[in-house]
Design an enzyme around this catalytic site. Sequence first.
Site, PDB file in Angstrom:
ATOM      1  N   ASN A   4      -1.591  -1.898 -22.618  1.00 53.87           N
ATOM      2  CA  ASN A   4      -3.027  -1.726 -22.337  1.00 53.87           C
ATOM      3  C   ASN A   4      -3.268  -1.376 -20.865  1.00 53.87           C
ATOM      4  O   ASN A   4      -4.415  -1.204 -20.449  1.00 53.87           O
ATOM      5  CB  ASN A   4      -3.827  -2.973 -22.740  1.00 53.87           C
ATOM      6  CG  ASN A   4      -3.461  -4.200 -21.943  1.00 53.87           C
ATOM      7  OD1 ASN A   4      -2.676  -4.120 -20.999  1.00 53.87           O
ATOM      8  ND2 ASN A   4      -4.023  -5.334 -22.314  1.00 53.87           N
ATOM      9  N   GLY A  60       0.375  -3.006 -16.443  1.00 55.62           N
ATOM     10  CA  GLY A  60       1.390  -1.944 -16.492  1.00 55.62           C
ATOM     11  C   GLY A  60       0.893  -0.695 -15.764  1.00 55.62           C
ATOM     12  O   GLY A  60      -0.290  -0.590 -15.424  1.00 55.62           O
ATOM     13  N   PHE A 103       7.123  -7.481 -24.396  1.00 52.77           N
ATOM     14  CA  PHE A 103       7.124  -7.885 -22.983  1.00 52.77           C
ATOM     15  C   PHE A 103       5.718  -8.149 -22.453  1.00 52.77           C
ATOM     16  O   PHE A 103       5.570  -8.585 -21.315  1.00 52.77           O
ATOM     17  CB  PHE A 103       7.748  -6.775 -22.114  1.00 52.77           C
ATOM     18  CG  PHE A 103       9.192  -6.507 -22.425  1.00 52.77           C
ATOM     19  CD1 PHE A 103      10.192  -7.251 -21.841  1.00 52.77           C
ATOM     20  CD2 PHE A 103       9.550  -5.517 -23.320  1.00 52.77           C
ATOM     21  CE1 PHE A 103      11.527  -7.027 -22.131  1.00 52.77           C
ATOM     22  CE2 PHE A 103      10.885  -5.274 -23.618  1.00 52.77           C
ATOM     23  CZ  PHE A 103      11.874  -6.032 -23.020  1.00 52.77           C
ATOM     24  N   THR A 159      10.665 -17.663 -21.152  1.00 58.06           N
ATOM     25  CA  THR A 159      10.757 -17.988 -19.722  1.00 58.06           C
ATOM     26  C   THR A 159      11.360 -19.361 -19.464  1.00 58.06           C
ATOM     27  O   THR A 159      11.228 -20.272 -20.304  1.00 58.06           O
ATOM     28  CB  THR A 159       9.342 -17.934 -19.088  1.00 58.06           C
ATOM     29  OG1 THR A 159       9.410 -18.483 -17.764  1.00 58.06           O
ATOM     30  CG2 THR A 159       8.334 -18.752 -19.866  1.00 58.06           C
ATOM     31  N   TYR A 166       1.075 -21.336 -18.924  1.00 64.00           N
ATOM     32  CA  TYR A 166       1.944 -20.165 -19.091  1.00 64.00           C
ATOM     33  C   TYR A 166       3.189 -20.557 -19.896  1.00 64.00           C
ATOM     34  O   TYR A 166       3.501 -19.952 -20.933  1.00 64.00           O
ATOM     35  CB  TYR A 166       2.341 -19.597 -17.723  1.00 64.00           C
ATOM     36  CG  TYR A 166       3.448 -18.573 -17.810  1.00 64.00           C
ATOM     37  CD1 TYR A 166       3.288 -17.418 -18.568  1.00 64.00           C
ATOM     38  CD2 TYR A 166       4.671 -18.778 -17.159  1.00 64.00           C
ATOM     39  CE1 TYR A 166       4.316 -16.484 -18.664  1.00 64.00           C
ATOM     40  CE2 TYR A 166       5.691 -17.854 -17.255  1.00 64.00           C
ATOM     41  CZ  TYR A 166       5.509 -16.709 -18.013  1.00 64.00           C
ATOM     42  OH  TYR A 166       6.530 -15.794 -18.118  1.00 64.00           O
ATOM     43  N   PHE A 206      15.144 -16.496 -16.114  1.00 63.80           N
ATOM     44  CA  PHE A 206      14.966 -17.252 -14.888  1.00 63.80           C
ATOM     45  C   PHE A 206      14.270 -16.282 -13.915  1.00 63.80           C
ATOM     46  O   PHE A 206      13.192 -15.806 -14.250  1.00 63.80           O
ATOM     47  CB  PHE A 206      16.294 -17.886 -14.467  1.00 63.80           C
ATOM     48  CG  PHE A 206      16.542 -19.131 -15.322  1.00 63.80           C
ATOM     49  CD1 PHE A 206      16.696 -19.029 -16.704  1.00 63.80           C
ATOM     50  CD2 PHE A 206      16.517 -20.401 -14.778  1.00 63.80           C
ATOM     51  CE1 PHE A 206      16.829 -20.159 -17.511  1.00 63.80           C
ATOM     52  CE2 PHE A 206      16.655 -21.542 -15.571  1.00 63.80           C
ATOM     53  CZ  PHE A 206      16.818 -21.417 -16.942  1.00 63.80           C
ATOM     54  N   HIS A 219       6.071 -12.465  -6.331  1.00 63.67           N
ATOM     55  CA  HIS A 219       7.501 -12.784  -6.392  1.00 63.67           C
ATOM     56  C   HIS A 219       8.195 -12.618  -5.039  1.00 63.67           C
ATOM     57  O   HIS A 219       7.868 -11.715  -4.260  1.00 63.67           O
ATOM     58  CB  HIS A 219       8.185 -11.918  -7.453  1.00 63.67           C
ATOM     59  CG  HIS A 219       7.715 -12.264  -8.830  1.00 63.67           C
ATOM     60  ND1 HIS A 219       6.933 -11.421  -9.577  1.00 63.67           N
ATOM     61  CD2 HIS A 219       7.885 -13.379  -9.566  1.00 63.67           C
ATOM     62  CE1 HIS A 219       6.658 -12.014 -10.721  1.00 63.67           C
ATOM     63  NE2 HIS A 219       7.220 -13.202 -10.743  1.00 63.67           N
ATOM     64  N   ARG A 256      16.774 -20.769  -6.704  1.00 60.43           N
ATOM     65  CA  ARG A 256      16.470 -20.078  -7.967  1.00 60.43           C
ATOM     66  C   ARG A 256      17.660 -19.238  -8.406  1.00 60.43           C
ATOM     67  O   ARG A 256      18.535 -18.901  -7.611  1.00 60.43           O
ATOM     68  CB  ARG A 256      15.258 -19.131  -7.774  1.00 60.43           C
ATOM     69  CG  ARG A 256      13.945 -19.855  -7.515  1.00 60.43           C
ATOM     70  CD  ARG A 256      13.440 -20.546  -8.780  1.00 60.43           C
ATOM     71  NE  ARG A 256      12.183 -21.230  -8.559  1.00 60.43           N
ATOM     72  CZ  ARG A 256      12.061 -22.476  -8.105  1.00 60.43           C
ATOM     73  NH1 ARG A 256      13.135 -23.183  -7.790  1.00 60.43           N
ATOM     74  NH2 ARG A 256      10.868 -23.035  -7.957  1.00 60.43           N
TER      75      ARG A 256
HETATM   76  N1  UFG Z   1       8.420 -18.179  -2.525  1.00 62.64           N
HETATM   77  C1  UFG Z   1       8.175 -18.285  -1.165  1.00 62.64           C
HETATM   78  N2  UFG Z   1       7.263 -17.435  -0.621  1.00 62.64           N
HETATM   79  C2  UFG Z   1       6.592 -16.489  -1.336  1.00 62.64           C
HETATM   80  C3  UFG Z   1       6.847 -16.388  -2.732  1.00 62.64           C
HETATM   81  C4  UFG Z   1       7.768 -17.261  -3.285  1.00 62.64           C
HETATM   82  O1  UFG Z   1       8.762 -19.107  -0.478  1.00 62.64           O
HETATM   83  O2  UFG Z   1       5.759 -15.761  -0.759  1.00 62.64           O
HETATM   84  C5  UFG Z   1       9.397 -19.077  -3.145  1.00 62.64           C
HETATM   85  C6  UFG Z   1       8.817 -19.930  -4.254  1.00 62.64           C
HETATM   86  O3  UFG Z   1       8.270 -21.101  -3.744  1.00 62.64           O
HETATM   87  C7  UFG Z   1      10.047 -20.138  -5.144  1.00 62.64           C
HETATM   88  C8  UFG Z   1      10.896 -18.897  -4.916  1.00 62.64           C
HETATM   89  O4  UFG Z   1      10.391 -18.298  -3.738  1.00 62.64           O
HETATM   90  O5  UFG Z   1      10.759 -21.248  -4.686  1.00 62.64           O
HETATM   91  C9  UFG Z   1      10.786 -17.903  -6.047  1.00 62.64           C
HETATM   92  O6  UFG Z   1       9.407 -17.689  -6.317  1.00 62.64           O
HETATM   93  P1  UFG Z   1       8.891 -16.536  -7.292  1.00 62.64           P
HETATM   94  O7  UFG Z   1       7.405 -16.610  -7.286  1.00 62.64           O
HETATM   95  O8  UFG Z   1       9.544 -15.253  -6.943  1.00 62.64           O
HETATM   96  O9  UFG Z   1       9.467 -16.967  -8.691  1.00 62.64           O
HETATM   97  P2  UFG Z   1       9.272 -18.367  -9.492  1.00 62.64           P
HETATM   98  O10 UFG Z   1      10.595 -19.073  -9.416  1.00 62.64           O
HETATM   99  O11 UFG Z   1       8.083 -19.118  -9.081  1.00 62.64           O
HETATM  100  O12 UFG Z   1       8.905 -17.791 -10.913  1.00 62.64           O
HETATM  101  C10 UFG Z   1       9.826 -17.578 -11.913  1.00 62.64           C
HETATM  102  C11 UFG Z   1       9.281 -16.508 -12.854  1.00 62.64           C
HETATM  103  C12 UFG Z   1       8.049 -17.034 -13.565  1.00 62.64           C
HETATM  104  C13 UFG Z   1       8.354 -18.328 -14.227  1.00 62.64           C
HETATM  105  C14 UFG Z   1       8.885 -19.335 -13.236  1.00 62.64           C
HETATM  106  C15 UFG Z   1       9.302 -20.602 -13.917  1.00 62.64           C
HETATM  107  O13 UFG Z   1       8.963 -15.353 -12.127  1.00 62.64           O
HETATM  108  O14 UFG Z   1       7.650 -16.095 -14.538  1.00 62.64           O
HETATM  109  O15 UFG Z   1      10.038 -18.796 -12.594  1.00 62.64           O
HETATM  110  O16 UFG Z   1       9.208 -21.665 -13.044  1.00 62.64           O
HETATM  111  F1  UFG Z   1       7.248 -18.849 -14.785  1.00 62.64           F
END
Ligand code: UFG
Length: 337
Positions: free
Chosen positions: A33, A37, A73, A117, A141, A169, A189, A221
């Site tokens: 949609n 995207g 997706f 997820t 979520y 992950f 991200h 992570r």
């Molecule tokens: N982080 C920072 N600064 C930023 C952005 C992120 O320090 O500006 C840190 C976050 O605190 C986290 C790590 O970087 O520790 C990764 O963060 P992301 O937002 O890139 O990814 P997440 O681990 O939060 O998210 C992922 C998936 C989600 C899912 C989640 C599950 O992208 O879809 O794991 O916990 F829901």
Amino acid sequence: MATFLVVGGAGYIGSHMVKQLAKASHQVVILDNLTTGFRPLAKYGELVVGSLADTGLMEQLFKQHDFDGVMHFAASSLVGESMTDPAKYYHNNVANTLNLLDVMVRHQVKHFIFSSTAATFGEPEYTPIDELHPQKPINPYGASKLMVERILQDYASAYGLNSVCLRYFNACGADPEGELGECHDPETHLIPLILQAASGRRKAITVFGRDYPTEDGTCVRDYIHIEDLCTAHGLALDVLIAGKQQGAQAYNLGNGQGFSVQQVIDTAINVVAADGCSLIIEEGERRAGDPAVLVADAARAKSELGWQPRYADLNTIIHHAWQWEKKSSGITFEPVL
Ligand code: UFG
């Protein structure tokens, strides 16, 4: 050659998947949609712009095409937003998925791959996280994705709809050929934010907390390259179509190796330095709901799907993401394969 429907095929993960399917000579119909995207990313399949909520459109699509399988997706995927607007998450991620599953059942399309997820697990009780880890999501979520996992079990036993859920992950990196990459608005991200700080599209990268119980105090992570993630989807589809697996299966997908936020930043600093770029690092508070460590045990995907990550090295992941960021931000671009 088979024909597949890829829902959300104009998004970050979906577009890479469509390219892999097209490269394997399959015909792909993309339903998207375009709320999150991007039309230019949907270049390897036939794009149909529309919503899963449009049951008339869905019926028409399934009448027009004899799909061998469906990959899904399309979802709302911002953890923070899901806390303040849960209705959006249950409508988009659960109700719309039900529409898709129902039209599949009506047309006897029996192979389904679902983006799930790590957020379905909630606060980790042990690490690395395998498929036996309890699933206790702590946000709408994760809960919405877990609901679909449960629905898929019931649709498998009642209607013979065979499915594989892949629990990602941290999906990251970009097409090694430089044609596709991550585009989120807003971007939340870590890796794209760091690289946007390096390219000058953002002022700085903020580290969300340095007081976690990890070696350097920042969150750890499991970063999995988008190509490896998509390869696992392809293998899962093959396994379903070959009838090697039936019912509703689920696999955790990660490299099984954790990197801290600081390690990711340090690696990125080295990658961008080759282009004379650098970045400013700022210190921030912890982000609500971030567990200290999230690492996958993907042994089951390896043994049952024959999956093997090809780009597990963090340097390569960031290199590919940087290629894309350079292209997106207009810095001179040379593909690095
Ligand atoms: N982080 C920072 N600064 C930023 C952005 C992120 O320090 O500006 C840190 C976050 O605190 C986290 C790590 O970087 O520790 C990764 O963060 P992301 O937002 O890139 O990814 P997440 O681990 O939060 O998210 C992922 C998936 C989600 C899912 C989640 C599950 O992208 O879809 O794991 O916990 F829901």
